[in-house]
Design a protein around this motif. Structure first.
Motif, PDB file in Angstrom:
ATOM      1  N   GLN A  29      17.453 -23.785  85.107  1.00 36.69           N
ATOM      2  CA  GLN A  29      17.702 -25.184  85.475  1.00 36.69           C
ATOM      3  C   GLN A  29      18.790 -25.311  86.547  1.00 36.69           C
ATOM      4  OE1 GLN A  29      18.282 -26.684  81.372  1.00 36.69           O
ATOM      5  NE2 GLN A  29      16.611 -28.087  81.900  1.00 36.69           N
ATOM      6  N   ALA A  32      15.931 -28.430  90.832  1.00 37.66           N
ATOM      7  CA  ALA A  32      14.839 -29.276  90.378  1.00 37.66           C
ATOM      8  C   ALA A  32      13.537 -28.937  91.099  1.00 37.66           C
ATOM      9  CB  ALA A  32      15.188 -30.745  90.588  1.00 37.66           C
ATOM     10  N   THR A  61      19.053 -29.065  94.681  1.00 34.82           N
ATOM     11  CA  THR A  61      19.897 -28.948  93.507  1.00 34.82           C
ATOM     12  C   THR A  61      21.107 -29.872  93.621  1.00 34.82           C
ATOM     13  OG1 THR A  61      20.960 -27.332  92.040  1.00 34.82           O
ATOM     14  CG2 THR A  61      21.215 -26.985  94.424  1.00 34.82           C
ATOM     15  N   TRP A  99      15.953 -37.898  89.511  1.00 35.61           N
ATOM     16  CA  TRP A  99      15.089 -36.797  89.090  1.00 35.61           C
ATOM     17  C   TRP A  99      15.803 -35.453  89.278  1.00 35.61           C
ATOM     18  CZ3 TRP A  99      12.854 -32.976  92.255  1.00 35.61           C
ATOM     19  CH2 TRP A  99      11.904 -32.175  91.615  1.00 35.61           C
ATOM     20  N   ASN A 103      16.782 -32.757  86.133  1.00 41.34           N
ATOM     21  CA  ASN A 103      16.158 -31.435  86.102  1.00 41.34           C
ATOM     22  C   ASN A 103      17.087 -30.299  86.489  1.00 41.34           C
ATOM     23  OD1 ASN A 103      13.159 -31.770  85.425  1.00 41.34           O
ATOM     24  ND2 ASN A 103      13.646 -33.480  86.770  1.00 41.34           N
ATOM     25  N   THR A 104      18.375 -30.574  86.512  1.00 41.10           N
ATOM     26  CA  THR A 104      19.377 -29.520  86.744  1.00 41.10           C
ATOM     27  C   THR A 104      20.468 -29.641  85.692  1.00 41.10           C
ATOM     28  OG1 THR A 104      20.560 -30.957  88.298  1.00 41.10           O
ATOM     29  CG2 THR A 104      19.019 -29.363  89.241  1.00 41.10           C
TER      30      THR A 104
END
Length: 106
Positions: A29, A32, A61, A99, A103-104
């Motif tokens: 992670q 993204a 990222t 988003w 997602n990180t």
């Protein structure tokens, strides 16, 4: 003002290393999204002009993830001195930035 987001660029010369980088980065992670594309690189190495067909990885990222991302790229990479370049940015489409955050790891 500190930028919260960045694009990180790296290149590799083989499909296996590209897959290892993509898998390692996403599974941890640390980004993204990663886009890949074939490129032709021209550069100086050990006093010689070189050119190679490479794969460019465009990694989206957060700046909070950058140091760990850099460490992972250097660990996995097949090059003696890999390109790892951070391009910070502070603005973008808010739903896209949300988003990226989701997602990180932050």
């Amino acid at each position: 003002m500190k930028e919260s987001y960045c694009v990180v660029l790296t290149t590799t010369n083989c499909e296996e290393n590209k897959q290892a980088l993509v898998s390692g980065i996403l599974s941890n992670q640390l980004a993204a999204c990663i886009q890949t594309m074939p490129i032709e690189s021209h550069y100086m190495w050990q006093g010689k002009v070189c050119n190679d067909i490479e794969i460019l990885l465009v990694i989206k990222t957060t700046t909070d993830c950058y140091q760990e991302l850099e460490n992972l790229i250097v660990k996995i990479h097949n090059y003696e001195v890999p390109q790892v370049v951070q391009l910070p940015f502070s603005e973008g489409y808010n739903p896209y930035l949300a988003w990226l955050d989701e997602n990180t790891r932050r």
